[in-house]
Design an enzyme around this catalytic site. Structure first.
Site, PDB file in Angstrom:
ATOM      1  N   GLU A 295      -5.290  -7.198  11.274  1.00 49.03           N
ATOM      2  CA  GLU A 295      -5.158  -8.205   9.901  1.00 49.03           C
ATOM      3  C   GLU A 295      -5.545  -9.497  10.478  1.00 49.03           C
ATOM      4  O   GLU A 295      -4.974  -9.961  11.609  1.00 49.03           O
ATOM      5  CB  GLU A 295      -4.090  -8.200   9.280  1.00 49.03           C
ATOM      6  CG  GLU A 295      -3.921  -9.100   8.005  1.00 49.03           C
ATOM      7  CD  GLU A 295      -2.498  -9.162   7.681  1.00 49.03           C
ATOM      8  OE1 GLU A 295      -2.338  -9.704   6.389  1.00 49.03           O
ATOM      9  OE2 GLU A 295      -1.493  -9.024   8.162  1.00 49.03           O
ATOM     10  N   LYS A 360      -7.671  -8.377  -0.339  1.00 49.85           N
ATOM     11  CA  LYS A 360      -6.284  -8.020  -0.577  1.00 49.85           C
ATOM     12  C   LYS A 360      -5.690  -8.190  -1.903  1.00 49.85           C
ATOM     13  O   LYS A 360      -6.154  -9.513  -2.371  1.00 49.85           O
ATOM     14  CB  LYS A 360      -5.331  -8.572   0.187  1.00 49.85           C
ATOM     15  CG  LYS A 360      -4.088  -8.232   0.212  1.00 49.85           C
ATOM     16  CD  LYS A 360      -2.999  -8.846   1.423  1.00 49.85           C
ATOM     17  CE  LYS A 360      -1.706  -8.457   1.318  1.00 49.85           C
ATOM     18  NZ  LYS A 360      -0.956  -9.297   2.379  1.00 49.85           N
ATOM     19  N   CYS A 413      -1.615  -5.358   5.313  1.00 48.62           N
ATOM     20  CA  CYS A 413      -0.133  -5.878   5.269  1.00 48.62           C
ATOM     21  C   CYS A 413       0.706  -4.763   4.427  1.00 48.62           C
ATOM     22  O   CYS A 413       0.718  -3.577   4.532  1.00 48.62           O
ATOM     23  CB  CYS A 413      -0.107  -7.250   5.115  1.00 48.62           C
ATOM     24  SG  CYS A 413       1.708  -7.939   5.514  1.00 48.62           S
TER      25      CYS A 413
END
Length: 539
Positions: A295, A360, A413
Site C-alpha cells: 500500500e 479504495k 488495507c
C-alpha cells in the site's frame, strides 16, 4: 459449578462491573495472536451468569428493567475491545507531537462505542430471558445479531468478531465457506456459552434438556472440526500455470515514510528489493509475471514522475506487470476547487504505463478521512495521513483484468475485514490482492489479527489471497486459508511464489449472509419456542 454461578449472579455494584470488564478482557485472548480459544468456555458462561443476575427493582418500567443487562453487556464488551484493540493507539504515536493527545480516542473511546453493540445484545437477550438452557440460544442469537450490526452500521467495523475464535487454524476455518464469519460467530456463542447450563436450576425434565443441549453444542463443535478435516483432505495444491509472483516487503518505518527527503530513497529501496537475487543466486526478476508492492509503496504520485515510470518499465521483464499501492489524483469535480486524492492500486505494464487502477472504497475513519471533515478541520483536527481534505472513496469494488493470468480483486488495507464484501459480485476475480501498510501499528497484535482475517476471506470466497504489507505480514494464502509462503513482521525481503488456483464459488460466495440469517432465525425462534413450552408445562 452451581456455587460459582451463584456467587457471580449475586454480585452487585462495582464488583459486577469489574468482573464483567475482566471477563471481557480475558476473552480477547481467544483471538490472534494468542488464539487461546478455550478461555471462552470460562468467560462466556460468566457473561451469561451476570445477565442472570441483572435484575431491576420490582415495579421498574420496561426500559429500567433492561438497564442492568445493558450495563453488563457494555462492561463485558468494553473489556473485550480494550484488550483486543489497544494497539490502534500505537498509530497515534508515530507522530506523537501532533497526535499523542488524541490517544484516549482509540484506546478508550472506540472500545466504549463498540461496546454499545454488546450492550444492545445483552439487553435484547434479557428482554426474552428465562431460566433454563434455552436462554443460551436466546443469548447467542441476540449477541451474534448485535455483532452483525457492528459489522455494518456507521461504515462497519467487524474487527475481532468472536467467530474468529472458532478459526485459529485451517482445519477450523473451512466452515466459513458455508456460513461466513457471522455464522461462525453465532456458533461461537452457542458452543462457548454452553457450560453455563451446568448451573441452571430446574426439574428432572429440564435436566434432560440441559444434557441434550450440551450434546448438541458438542456435536456442533465436532461437526465444525470434522468438516474442516474432510474438506482439507480433498484439497489440492494446484497453482495457476505460467504465473510467477514476486512480493516486496520493504519494512520502511512509518515515521520515515512521508518525509519528503526520503522519497527517492524509498523508491530506490523498492527497486533494489525487486531486483534482489533468488535464494539460489538467480536473477530475481527473471520469469516474474506479477511484481507486487504494498500500500502507498512510494510517497509521491507515480504519474507525476516520468523518471519513476521509466525505471519501473526498465525493471519489468517483457509481459510482466507491477501491481502497487499508490496515491492517485484526479482534477476537482464541477463546482469544487480541490484536487481529489485516492488510496489506490495501480497496475503498470512493462513500458511503465498505467494500465488500470482501483480506488479504495472503505476508508478508515480518522485515519484517511474525518467524519464532519470541514468542522473538525476548522477546529484544528487532521486525519493521521495529514492529507488536506482526506482521501476520497472509490465508487465500488472492481475486478481488474491483467495482461496474463486470471483477473484480480484488489483490497486495500482493512477492506479485507468485511465478510461478504470482498469481491465484485458481478465480476468474480480469480484471486484477491491485499496491499496494506501495517507499519502504523508496529510489533503488536494488530498486523497478526489483520492477517488472520484476510485468511478467512480467502476461505469464504474460495479464492487465493496474496498479501503485500510494508512491514509484514506479507503472505500467499490458498483458498483453504493455508499459508503457502509468508514473510514475518518487521523483516525486509521478498516472496517468490506461484499463484494458487481458485475454487468454484463457495456456498457463502453464492448466498452470502442469507444462510446466517436463517440460522439466526432458527436460534431465536428455537429458544423462544422452548421457553414458551417449558412455561406452558409448568402452568
Amino acid at each position: 459449578m452451581q456455587s460459582i454461578a451463584n456467587a457471580i449472579i449475586v454480585l452487585w455494584g462495582w464488583r459486577r462491573f469489574v468482573v464483567a470488564v475482566g471477563a471481557g478482557a480475558v476473552s480477547a485472548l481467544a483471538l490472534a495472536p494468542f488464539k487461546a480459544f478455550p478461555v471462552l468456555w470460562v468467560t462466556l458462561p460468566v457473561f451469561v451468569w451476570l445477565i442472570d443476575g441483572a435484575v431491576a427493582p420490582a415495579g421498574a418500567g420496561p426500559i429500567r428493567r433492561l438497564m442492568p443487562a445493558a450495563l453488563i453487556g457494555w462492561s463485558f464488551g468494553f473489556g473485550f475491545f480494550v484488550a483486543g484493540l489497544w494497539w490502534i493507539g500505537v498509530s497515534f504515536l508515530v507522530d506523537a507531537g501532533k497526535f499523542a493527545w488524541l490517544l484516549p480516542l482509540p484506546v478508550l473511546a472506540l472500545p466504549a462505542a463498540l461496546a454499545l453493540f454488546w450492550s444492545f445484545g445483552a439487553a435484547l437477550a434479557r428482554l426474552f430471558w428465562r431460566d433454563g438452557w434455552s436462554r443460551i440460544l436466546v443469548f447467542a442469537a441476540a449477541m451474534s445479531g448485535a455483532e452483525f450490526l457492528r459489522g455494518h452500521l456507521f461504515t462497519g467495523f467487524p474487527w475481532n468478531a468472536p467467530g474468529y475464535a472458532l478459526a485459529p487454524a485451517p482445519v477450523m476455518m473451512q466452515s466459513a465457506a458455508l456460513v461466513g464469519l457471522w455464522g461462525l460467530t453465532l456458533a461461537a456463542f452457542v458452543i462457548f456459552a454452553a457450560p453455563a447450563v451446568f448451573a441452571s436450576a430446574g426439574d428432572r425434565r429440564s435436566d434432560r434438556g440441559r444434557a441434550a443441549f450440551l450434546v448438541f453444542a458438542g456435536l456442533l463443535l465436532v461437526a465444525h472440526v470434522g468438516f474442516g478435516a474432510w474438506r482439507l483432505a480433498q484439497a489440492s495444491d494446484a497453482i495457476v500455470p505460467g504465473v510467477h509472483l514476486r512480493i516486496v516487503q520493504p519494512a520502511i518505518e512509518q515515521g520515515e515514510k512521508w518525509q519528503a527527503e526520503n522519497a527517492n530513497a524509498i523508491f530506490a529501496r523498492n527497486l533494489e528489493l525487486s531486483r534482489s537475487p533468488t535464494a539460489d543466486g538467480r536473477d530475481g526478476m527473471a520469469g516474474v509475471t506479477y511484481l507486487i508492492w504494498p500500500e502507498t509503496a512510494v510517497p509521491f504520485l507515480l504519474t507525476e514522475r516520468p523518471d519513476a515510470l521509466s525505471a519501473i518499465g526498465t525493471l519489468l521483464p517483457d509481459g510482466a506487470s507491477l501491481l502497487t499501492g499508490a496515491i492517485r489524483a484526479e482534477p476537482p469535480e464541477a463546482g469544487e476547487s480541490d484536487t481529489r486524492y485516492f488510496n489506490s492500486v495501480e497496475i503498470l505494464g512493462d513500458d511503465g504505463a498505467v494500465l488500470a487502477a482501483y480506488d479504495k472504497v472503505n476508508l478508515v475513519p480518522f485515519g484517511e478521512f474525518l467524519p464532519f471533515q470541514d468542522f473538525l478541520e476548522g477546529i484544528g483536527l487532521r486525519q493521521l495521513t495529514e492529507l488536506p481534505g482526506g482521501f476520497s472513496a472509490g465508487p465500488r469494488r472492481r475486478t481488474l483484468p491483467l495482461p496474463a493470468g486470471p483477473p484480480v480483486g484488489p483490497l486495500i488495507c482493512y477492506e479485507t475485514i468485511f465478510p461478504g464484501a470482498a469481491v465484485d459480485a458481478t465480476d468474480r476475480p480469480g484471486w484477491l490482492l491485499n496491499v496494506t501498510n501495517d507499519a502504523w501499528f508496529g510489533d503488536t497484535p494488530g498486523p497478526r489479527q489483520h492477517l488472520e482475517q484476510a485468511r478467512l476471506r480467502a476461505v469464504e470466497e474460495g479464492l487465493p489471497l496474496v498479501r503485500a504489507a510494508n512491514s509484514g505480514i506479507s503472505a500467499v494464502v490458498d483458498p483453504y486459508g493455508r499459508l503457502v509462503k509468508s514473510l514475518s513482521l518487521g523483516r525486509s525481503g521478498v516472496i517468490d511464489s506461484g499463484l494458487p488456483s481458485s475454487l468454484p464459488p463457495t456456498p457463502y460466495a453464492r448466498w452470502g449472509d442469507a444462510v446466517f440469517a436463517i440460522l439466526l432465525g432458527c436460534a431465536a425462534f428455537g429458544g423462544l419456542f422452548i421457553q414458551f413450552m417449558m412455561n406452558f408445562r409448568r402452568n
